[in-house]
Each structure stands twice: as structure tokens, then as C-alpha cells.
Design an enzyme around this catalytic site. Structure first.
Site, short mmCIF file in Angstrom:
data_model
loop_
_atom_site.label_atom_id
_atom_site.label_comp_id
_atom_site.label_asym_id
_atom_site.label_seq_id
_atom_site.Cartn_x
_atom_site.Cartn_y
_atom_site.Cartn_z
N LYS A 70 4.31 5.56 4.89
CA LYS A 70 3.61 4.28 4.92
C LYS A 70 3.40 3.78 6.35
O LYS A 70 3.17 2.59 6.56
CB LYS A 70 4.39 3.25 4.09
CG LYS A 70 4.53 3.66 2.62
CD LYS A 70 5.29 2.62 1.82
CE LYS A 70 5.42 3.06 0.37
NZ LYS A 70 6.12 2.05 -0.46
N PRO B 42 0.83 -1.21 0.00
CA PRO B 42 0.00 0.00 0.00
C PRO B 42 0.86 1.26 0.00
O PRO B 42 1.89 1.33 0.68
CB PRO B 42 -0.80 -0.12 1.30
CG PRO B 42 -0.82 -1.58 1.60
CD PRO B 42 0.50 -2.10 1.12
N GLU B 43 0.45 2.24 -0.78
CA GLU B 43 1.21 3.49 -0.85
C GLU B 43 0.61 4.50 0.13
O GLU B 43 -0.39 4.24 0.80
CB GLU B 43 1.24 3.99 -2.29
CG GLU B 43 1.80 2.91 -3.22
CD GLU B 43 2.30 3.41 -4.55
OE1 GLU B 43 2.63 4.60 -4.68
OE2 GLU B 43 2.38 2.59 -5.49
N ARG C 85 13.70 9.64 10.31
CA ARG C 85 14.31 8.88 9.21
C ARG C 85 13.56 9.07 7.90
O ARG C 85 14.06 8.69 6.84
CB ARG C 85 14.35 7.39 9.55
CG ARG C 85 15.30 7.01 10.66
CD ARG C 85 15.59 5.51 10.63
NE ARG C 85 14.37 4.72 10.77
CZ ARG C 85 13.95 4.20 11.91
NH1 ARG C 85 14.65 4.41 13.02
NH2 ARG C 85 12.85 3.48 11.96
N ASN D 139 5.61 2.06 -5.92
CA ASN D 139 5.95 1.76 -7.30
C ASN D 139 5.00 2.40 -8.31
O ASN D 139 5.40 2.80 -9.40
CB ASN D 139 5.96 0.25 -7.49
CG ASN D 139 6.91 -0.18 -8.59
OD1 ASN D 139 7.79 0.58 -8.99
ND2 ASN D 139 6.73 -1.39 -9.09
N ARG E 96 12.08 -3.58 -7.43
CA ARG E 96 10.71 -3.43 -7.94
C ARG E 96 10.74 -3.22 -9.44
O ARG E 96 11.71 -2.68 -9.99
CB ARG E 96 10.00 -2.24 -7.27
CG ARG E 96 9.97 -2.30 -5.76
CD ARG E 96 9.17 -3.48 -5.22
NE ARG E 96 7.78 -3.41 -5.60
CZ ARG E 96 6.86 -2.69 -4.94
NH1 ARG E 96 7.22 -1.97 -3.87
NH2 ARG E 96 5.60 -2.69 -5.32
#
Length: 270
Positions: free
Chosen positions: A52, A2-3, A121, A162, A254
Site C-alpha cells: 500500500k 485503498p488496497e 518490513r 478487507n 475491520r
């Protein structure tokens, strides 16, 4: 995986369903039993998404961190939830609603200092009001790594996956293999604003659609997954704009998709 728009949509939905309510929590699978016991009976004060990552903040300074990973998924419903079956990591209940979590990479309670480290981060998240696109550009402009690889680095930009990576590069007719230090600031800021709009639309409708109005196969109605993008998962098919065969290549683990004509190095076709 999931984005970012999915996590922001989940944060909004779960705030609406469970926010300011006493939440009953359990871990039928058992893997999160201790954490669920600490949440159980507390009020959910607010939810938050960054990239995410999904955060729940409960009364008593108890914070739940969830990263769905490749296989994580929430299922929600009203009324009495079904009997727990299989690897049900976490079940949340409040009033007439319930939510079940399965398959997440991370489902854990974390301390405020750990949240600060986690967020520290991450690169800027296009869906957050505090996002600064120039912070991402500082990292991009100093790197000889390809733009396509940098866009997938959560330390550069948080929340892109992606699909958004491939579609954003196509929409701006960028060679995916262009080194980051050759990407101009003006181009990057245009890409950022476009990404913000695309991801906000993804939050609203719950899916990714990237076609410009003039390229849509029809003017009205939702598009199917096969119709909704320019290049993603269209390897071997003709480009929707120029007809050139879409290519694919493995990049940073990917599959990258691009049009070799529309995205030719140094070319910006009409």
C-alpha cells in the site's frame, strides 16, 4: 483504505503522466512545503508500488513516499488545474497534466536506507515480480492466529485489504477462523495464484471484481459495487451460491464477512 491494486495502478498512471519529465511541485496546504520545494524542477525517473506504499524516484536521489491511509486520494486532470482549495497536500504538474493529493497518511521524502527498512518490513506483494509466496507461508504456517487476521497483516502479505481478504477466503471455501498453522501449503499456493490474478485484474480495470464467470448476474458489462463480490459488505443477505445468510464480525479492527455454510470448518462444498 485503498488496497494494493490501487497503488500499482497509480504508479503506472503517474509514470505515464509524469515519468521522464520535469515536474513542478507545490504544497498549497503548506504541510509538505519543504519537501515539495526539493522535488520542484526535478525529473521524475520512475515510480514504484509495494503493498500500500507508493514511491516516486526523482533525479538527484530524491524519493517521495506516499501512503494513502484511510482518506488519501489523488485527483488528476489535464490543462490548467483548479484553484487550490482546502487541505491540498501536494500538487504535481508536468506538460499538460496535473495531480493533486489530499488526506494521505504519509507524504514524505525518505532516504534509500529508509526505503530498504520500509520494504524489509513488508511481506511479499502479489503484484510484484519479486514476490515469493513461500515467504508468506512461512509466517502463516508458524502462527496459530486465524488466517483471516494473518491476511490483513502487511508483514505477512503486502497489499491485501478487507475486500480481497474476505473474497479470497470465500473463493477457496476457507473458514476464516482456521489457524494459520492448519493451512496446507498446496491450498496456500492455490490461493496465492488466485490472488495474483484478482489483483492484476484490479489494476487493469480499476476496481475489485471477484465473482467467477458462472456466478456473475450477467455475462457482459461491468458489475456494480453491490454485484461484484461474494461476501464483502453483504451481511444479512443470502449467499450468492448457497443462500445462507452472510455473517459479519469485527476482526483486527475491520469487519470480516463470510458464509457460515460455504466456509464451514473442514467443509469444501461444490
Amino acid at each position: 483504505m485503498p488496497e494494493g491494486h490501487t497503488l500499482h495502478r497509480l504508479a503506472r498512471e503517474q509514470q505515464k503522466l509524469f515519468g521522464r519529465q520535469v515536474v513542478r511541485a507545490s504544497s498549497p496546504q503548506g504541510r509538505f512545503a519543504e519537501g515539495a520545494a526539493l522535488i520542484d524542477g526535478r525529473v521524475l525517473q520512475r515510480t514504484e508500488a509495494n503493498g500500500k506504499h507508493l514511491l516516486h524516484y526523482y533525479e538527484g536521489s530524491v524519493a517521495l513516499h506516499i501512503h494513502l491511509g484511510l482518506y488519501g486520494k489523488f485527483t488528476t486532470g489535464t490543462g490548467e488545474p483548479p484553484p487550490p482549495i482546502g487541505a491540498l497536500r501536494l500538487r504535481l504538474r508536468a506538460d499538460s497534466h496535473w495531480a493533486d493529493l489530499r488526506g494521505a497518511t504519509a507524504c514524505e521524502l525518505i532516504e534509500p536506507a529508509e526505503i530498504a527498512t520500509l520494504f524489509g518490513r513488508l511481506g511479499p506483494d502479489p503484484l510484484r515480480r519479486d514476490a515469493d509466496p513461500t515467504r508468506a507461508y512461512q509466517r502463516i504456517s508458524r502462527s496459530r492466529t486465524s488466517v483471516a487476521a494473518l491476511l490483513m497483516d502487511q508483514q505477512v502479505i503486502a497489499g491485501i485489504g478487507n475486500v480481497y481478504r474476505a473474497e479470497l477466503l470465500y473463493r477457496h471455501r476457507l473458514d476464516p477462523f482456521l489457524p494459520g498453522n492448519e493451512l496446507g501449503l498446496d491450498t496456500w499456493l492455490e490461493m496465492w495464484l488466485d490472488l495474483v490474478d484478482l489483483m492484476r485484474a484490479g489494476v487493469r480495470v480499476g476496481r475489485i471484481e471477484t465473482l467467477r464467470p458462472e456466478d456473475r448476474p450477467r455475462k457482459r458489462g461491468a458489475l456494480s459495487r453491490d454485484e461484484a463480490g461474494y461476501v464483502y459488505r453483504r451481511a444479512g443477505l443470502p449467499c450468492r451460491v448457497c443462500g445462507t445468510e452472510i455473517r459479519t464480525q469485527l476482526l483486527v479492527g475491520r469487519n470480516l464477512f463470510w458464509c457460515p455454510y460455504c466456509q464451514a470448518s473442514g467443509a469444501h462444498h461444490a
